[in-house]
Design a protein around this motif. Structure first.
Motif, PDB file in Angstrom:
ATOM      1  N   MET A 133       0.830  -1.193   0.000  1.00 30.83           N
ATOM      2  CA  MET A 133       0.000   0.000   0.000  1.00 30.83           C
ATOM      3  C   MET A 133       0.870   1.250   0.000  1.00 30.83           C
ATOM      4  O   MET A 133       1.895   1.304   0.693  1.00 30.83           O
ATOM      5  N   VAL A 134       0.454   2.248  -0.783  1.00 23.45           N
ATOM      6  CA  VAL A 134       1.086   3.562  -0.744  1.00 23.45           C
ATOM      7  C   VAL A 134      -0.016   4.558  -0.404  1.00 23.45           C
ATOM      8  O   VAL A 134      -0.969   4.737  -1.171  1.00 23.45           O
ATOM      9  N   LEU A 135       0.099   5.179   0.752  1.00 18.38           N
ATOM     10  CA  LEU A 135      -0.919   6.072   1.286  1.00 18.38           C
ATOM     11  C   LEU A 135      -0.444   7.507   1.120  1.00 18.38           C
ATOM     12  O   LEU A 135       0.624   7.882   1.589  1.00 18.38           O
ATOM     13  N   ALA A 136      -1.238   8.322   0.421  1.00 16.95           N
ATOM     14  CA  ALA A 136      -0.865   9.720   0.226  1.00 16.95           C
ATOM     15  C   ALA A 136      -0.885  10.456   1.556  1.00 16.95           C
ATOM     16  O   ALA A 136      -1.563  10.053   2.498  1.00 16.95           O
ATOM     17  N   GLY A 137      -0.139  11.542   1.645  1.00 12.45           N
ATOM     18  CA  GLY A 137      -0.037  12.260   2.909  1.00 12.45           C
ATOM     19  C   GLY A 137      -1.010  13.406   3.060  1.00 12.45           C
ATOM     20  O   GLY A 137      -0.895  14.183   3.999  1.00 12.45           O
ATOM     21  N   ASP A 138      -1.982  13.523   2.145  1.00 10.06           N
ATOM     22  CA  ASP A 138      -2.848  14.698   2.171  1.00 10.06           C
ATOM     23  C   ASP A 138      -4.002  14.590   3.156  1.00 10.06           C
ATOM     24  O   ASP A 138      -4.895  15.428   3.177  1.00 10.06           O
ATOM     25  N   ALA A 139      -4.008  13.545   4.009  1.00 15.36           N
ATOM     26  CA  ALA A 139      -5.085  13.408   4.995  1.00 15.36           C
ATOM     27  C   ALA A 139      -4.674  13.938   6.363  1.00 15.36           C
ATOM     28  O   ALA A 139      -5.389  13.778   7.334  1.00 15.36           O
ATOM     29  N   LEU A 155       0.124  -5.052   9.638  1.00 14.07           N
ATOM     30  CA  LEU A 155       0.752  -3.984   8.869  1.00 14.07           C
ATOM     31  C   LEU A 155       2.245  -3.942   9.156  1.00 14.07           C
ATOM     32  O   LEU A 155       2.660  -4.064  10.316  1.00 14.07           O
ATOM     33  N   TYR A 156       3.040  -3.724   8.105  1.00 10.14           N
ATOM     34  CA  TYR A 156       4.489  -3.551   8.273  1.00 10.14           C
ATOM     35  C   TYR A 156       4.889  -2.308   7.484  1.00 10.14           C
ATOM     36  O   TYR A 156       4.671  -2.230   6.266  1.00 10.14           O
ATOM     37  N   ILE A 157       5.477  -1.330   8.176  1.00  6.11           N
ATOM     38  CA  ILE A 157       5.814  -0.056   7.546  1.00  6.11           C
ATOM     39  C   ILE A 157       7.146  -0.169   6.802  1.00  6.11           C
ATOM     40  O   ILE A 157       8.170  -0.531   7.392  1.00  6.11           O
ATOM     41  N   LEU A 158       7.125   0.158   5.530  1.00  6.10           N
ATOM     42  CA  LEU A 158       8.337   0.141   4.706  1.00  6.10           C
ATOM     43  C   LEU A 158       9.019   1.497   4.682  1.00  6.10           C
ATOM     44  O   LEU A 158      10.249   1.597   4.704  1.00  6.10           O
ATOM     45  N   ASN A 159       8.210   2.556   4.599  1.00  5.34           N
ATOM     46  CA  ASN A 159       8.768   3.899   4.483  1.00  5.34           C
ATOM     47  C   ASN A 159       7.737   4.911   4.978  1.00  5.34           C
ATOM     48  O   ASN A 159       6.544   4.760   4.714  1.00  5.34           O
ATOM     49  N   GLY A 160       8.192   5.934   5.703  1.00  4.41           N
ATOM     50  CA  GLY A 160       7.275   6.956   6.185  1.00  4.41           C
ATOM     51  C   GLY A 160       6.793   6.672   7.599  1.00  4.41           C
ATOM     52  O   GLY A 160       7.287   5.769   8.287  1.00  4.41           O
ATOM     53  N   ARG A 161       5.806   7.437   8.029  1.00  8.27           N
ATOM     54  CA  ARG A 161       5.260   7.340   9.387  1.00  8.27           C
ATOM     55  C   ARG A 161       3.747   7.238   9.314  1.00  8.27           C
ATOM     56  O   ARG A 161       3.092   8.066   8.679  1.00  8.27           O
ATOM     57  N   LEU A 162       3.209   6.226   9.957  1.00  9.60           N
ATOM     58  CA  LEU A 162       1.772   5.965   9.920  1.00  9.60           C
ATOM     59  C   LEU A 162       1.166   6.196  11.296  1.00  9.60           C
ATOM     60  O   LEU A 162       1.653   5.659  12.298  1.00  9.60           O
ATOM     61  N   ARG A 163       0.107   6.971  11.353  1.00 10.28           N
ATOM     62  CA  ARG A 163      -0.642   7.131  12.590  1.00 10.28           C
ATOM     63  C   ARG A 163      -1.759   6.100  12.619  1.00 10.28           C
ATOM     64  O   ARG A 163      -2.560   6.029  11.688  1.00 10.28           O
ATOM     65  N   LEU A 164      -1.799   5.302  13.655  1.00  9.35           N
ATOM     66  CA  LEU A 164      -2.803   4.255  13.788  1.00  9.35           C
ATOM     67  C   LEU A 164      -3.569   4.471  15.090  1.00  9.35           C
ATOM     68  O   LEU A 164      -2.989   4.446  16.183  1.00  9.35           O
ATOM     69  N   LYS A 195       3.285  13.245   4.890  1.00 15.03           N
ATOM     70  CA  LYS A 195       4.053  12.680   3.781  1.00 15.03           C
ATOM     71  C   LYS A 195       3.516  11.284   3.463  1.00 15.03           C
ATOM     72  O   LYS A 195       2.827  10.669   4.275  1.00 15.03           O
ATOM     73  N   SER A 196       3.861  10.792   2.282  1.00 11.75           N
ATOM     74  CA  SER A 196       3.357   9.478   1.877  1.00 11.75           C
ATOM     75  C   SER A 196       3.930   8.372   2.757  1.00 11.75           C
ATOM     76  O   SER A 196       5.021   8.504   3.318  1.00 11.75           O
ATOM     77  N   VAL A 197       3.176   7.298   2.866  1.00 12.37           N
ATOM     78  CA  VAL A 197       3.577   6.146   3.674  1.00 12.37           C
ATOM     79  C   VAL A 197       3.465   4.896   2.812  1.00 12.37           C
ATOM     80  O   VAL A 197       2.474   4.712   2.100  1.00 12.37           O
ATOM     81  N   GLU A 198       4.477   4.044   2.863  1.00  8.68           N
ATOM     82  CA  GLU A 198       4.438   2.756   2.171  1.00  8.68           C
ATOM     83  C   GLU A 198       4.430   1.643   3.210  1.00  8.68           C
ATOM     84  O   GLU A 198       5.227   1.666   4.151  1.00  8.68           O
TER      85      GLU A 198
END
Length: 219
Positions: A133-139, A155-164, A195-198
């Motif tokens: 998954m590639v999640l745009a950062g505009d949210a 979920l396993y984060i490859l790149n970026g920072r995800l708020r869960l 920023k985008s998250v992968e």
């Protein structure tokens, strides 16, 4: 995906759409392949400056069948394609657009909608499904509105920072970190920094979980 209105699609709807793609993807891919046969046949005939009548006489395939094949009104089959491949002097694979023999690569088709791109990594229906998954950062700044649905997710984060947001807890996951949860627990996620998250998502619609062997099995 609950509450992130800028994506125009809730996460649980994404899961449903992706699972439907898994079951229907093979049939759709076959339809796409067969649908491209007609134009190839027409191009081969035009390149050789042949009429439908001449191709019919040389191949034994009727003019009406050839015309319907080239226009996409007739579904091709092996009995028809073999004599045409021999007549045009091309491998059967060229008529149907098959990938080169021995090519080990999997040609994945990404699905993009509302700022999210999903690349299916599994092709079989049922059981655990894997997606990149590639999640745009505009949210960023969206107010969490957790939702629930059937299933279990890892979920396993490859790149970026995800708020869960998971139940009454609020996490920030960074590259190399993972989370797993029952999707019946209210959950929501978005980019943590705009920023985008992968990330890799493993999802079991019926609550299937990933099994990891931590040490060798005793002999």
């Amino acid at each position: 995906m609950g509450g992130i209105t800028s994506f125009h699609l809730r996460w649980e709807m994404w899961q449903t759409l992706l699972l439907l793609w898994q079951t229907a993807g093979m049939a759709n891919e076959l339809d796409d392949v067969l649908g491209a046969v007609g134009p190839r046949l027409r191009a081969l005939r035009t390149e050789r400056d042949l009429t439908l009548g001449e191709v019919s006489s040389a191949s034994g395939v009727s003019v009406s069948t050839l015309s319907r094949l080239e226009s996409g009104q007739r579904r091709p089959n092996l009995e028809i394609l073999l004599p045409l491949a021999r007549l045009y002097g091309v491998p059967l694979d060229d008529l149907v657009g098959a990938p080169p023999t021995g090519d080990p690569r999997i040609h994945l088709r990404p699905i993009t909608h509302g700022g999210m791109t999903a690349v299916p990594l599994t092709r079989r229906p049922g059981g655990l499904q894997a997606f990149k998954m590639v999640l745009a950062g505009d949210a960023r700044g969206a107010e969490p509105d957790p939702r629930v649905h059937e299933g279990y997710e890892w979920l396993y984060i490859l790149n970026g920072r995800l708020r869960l947001v998971l139940g009454d807890k609020d996490f920030e996951l960074r590259a190399g970190e993972a989370a797993e949860f029952d999707t019946r627990t209210p959950h929501w996620f978005a980019s943590a920094d705009g920023k985008s998250v992968e990330f890799i998502s493993l999802f079991g619609q019926q609550g299937e979980r990933m099994h990891v062997r931590a040490r060798p099995k005793p002999s």
